[in-house]
Design a protein around this motif. Structure first.
Motif, short mmCIF file in Angstrom:
data_model
loop_
_atom_site.label_atom_id
_atom_site.label_comp_id
_atom_site.label_asym_id
_atom_site.label_seq_id
_atom_site.Cartn_x
_atom_site.Cartn_y
_atom_site.Cartn_z
N GLY A 46 0.78 -1.23 0.00
CA GLY A 46 0.00 0.00 0.00
C GLY A 46 0.81 1.28 0.00
O GLY A 46 0.25 2.37 -0.06
N GLU A 47 2.12 1.13 0.04
CA GLU A 47 3.01 2.29 0.09
C GLU A 47 3.56 2.55 -1.31
O GLU A 47 3.86 1.61 -2.03
CB GLU A 47 4.14 1.95 1.06
CG GLU A 47 5.04 3.08 1.45
CD GLU A 47 6.10 2.62 2.47
OE1 GLU A 47 6.29 3.32 3.46
OE2 GLU A 47 6.71 1.55 2.27
N SER A 48 3.74 3.83 -1.67
CA SER A 48 4.39 4.12 -2.95
C SER A 48 5.91 4.00 -2.77
O SER A 48 6.41 4.13 -1.64
CB SER A 48 4.05 5.53 -3.42
OG SER A 48 4.72 6.48 -2.61
N PRO A 49 6.65 3.77 -3.86
CA PRO A 49 8.11 3.74 -3.73
C PRO A 49 8.67 5.02 -3.13
O PRO A 49 9.58 4.97 -2.29
CB PRO A 49 8.58 3.52 -5.17
CG PRO A 49 7.46 2.79 -5.83
CD PRO A 49 6.21 3.38 -5.22
N THR A 66 13.29 14.72 0.08
CA THR A 66 12.35 14.69 -1.03
C THR A 66 12.90 13.72 -2.05
O THR A 66 14.12 13.64 -2.26
CB THR A 66 12.17 16.07 -1.69
OG1 THR A 66 13.46 16.58 -2.03
CG2 THR A 66 11.48 17.04 -0.75
N VAL A 67 12.02 12.95 -2.66
CA VAL A 67 12.44 11.87 -3.54
C VAL A 67 12.36 12.33 -4.99
O VAL A 67 11.35 12.91 -5.41
CB VAL A 67 11.55 10.63 -3.31
CG1 VAL A 67 12.02 9.47 -4.18
CG2 VAL A 67 11.57 10.23 -1.84
N ARG A 84 15.32 -0.91 -6.89
CA ARG A 84 15.36 0.29 -7.73
C ARG A 84 15.95 1.45 -6.93
O ARG A 84 15.67 1.59 -5.75
CB ARG A 84 13.94 0.70 -8.18
CG ARG A 84 13.29 -0.34 -9.07
CD ARG A 84 12.15 0.24 -9.89
NE ARG A 84 11.71 -0.75 -10.85
CZ ARG A 84 10.55 -1.40 -10.76
NH1 ARG A 84 9.70 -1.13 -9.80
NH2 ARG A 84 10.24 -2.31 -11.68
N ALA A 85 16.72 2.27 -7.62
CA ALA A 85 17.37 3.42 -6.98
C ALA A 85 16.70 4.72 -7.40
O ALA A 85 16.30 4.88 -8.57
CB ALA A 85 18.85 3.46 -7.34
#
Ligand code: 9L3
Ligand code: MG
Length: 133
Positions: A46-49, A66-67, A84-85
């Protein structure tokens, strides 16, 4: 979407300040202990990357970020996991090793020489480019 047909994602963060990248030294499992990685961990259901990067860096380093954009290629792990990075920018706090043995900031030359975990080594060319070679 049940999740059965999609790989579960492990996220890793490339925090860059100036011409240096933040690396974290793993304590576990035994075969990875002592090796350096981009900090991060598993995306929860349920979490976004991006949310996972934010949460993992708060938990592991005590900082808010911040991503940004994805970097490098997908890395298939065992058990249907894919690594994934993402770029991440520090917005609050100074990184501390809350879940790692140590932290360090490396420039491009140091990055090429440090003992990275095997899964992160494929990102070396991308990271070196981001650090200005
Ligand atoms: N992993 C590999 N490279 C990374 C990260 C953050 C994680 N940069 C691998 C190590 C573990 C799995 O993904 O096998 C889950 O990571 P964690 O939750 O143990 O950090
Ligand atoms: Mg982790």
């Amino acid at each position: 979407m049940t999740g059965r047909t999609r790989d579960r994602e492990v996220v890793a963060a490339a925090v860059i300040q100036g011409r240096r990248l933040l690396l974290a030294q793993r304590t576990r499992p035994p075969e990875l202990a002592g090796l350096w990685e981009l900090p991060g961990g598993k995306v929860e259901p349920g979490e976004s990357p991006a949310d996972a990067v934010h949460r993992e860096l708060l938990e592991e380093l005590g900082v808010e970020v911040t991503v940004g954009e994805r970097i490098g290629a997908d890395v298939p792990l065992r058990d249907g996991l894919v690594l994934r990075a993402y770029r991440a920018e520090l917005i609050r706090g100074t990184p501390r090793a809350l879940d790692h043995a140590a932290l360090c900031w490396v420039d491009a030359r140091e990055l090429r020489e440090i003992a990275l975990v095997g899964n992160d080594r494929g990102w070396l060319p991308d990271l070196v480019t981001l650090l200005g070679g």
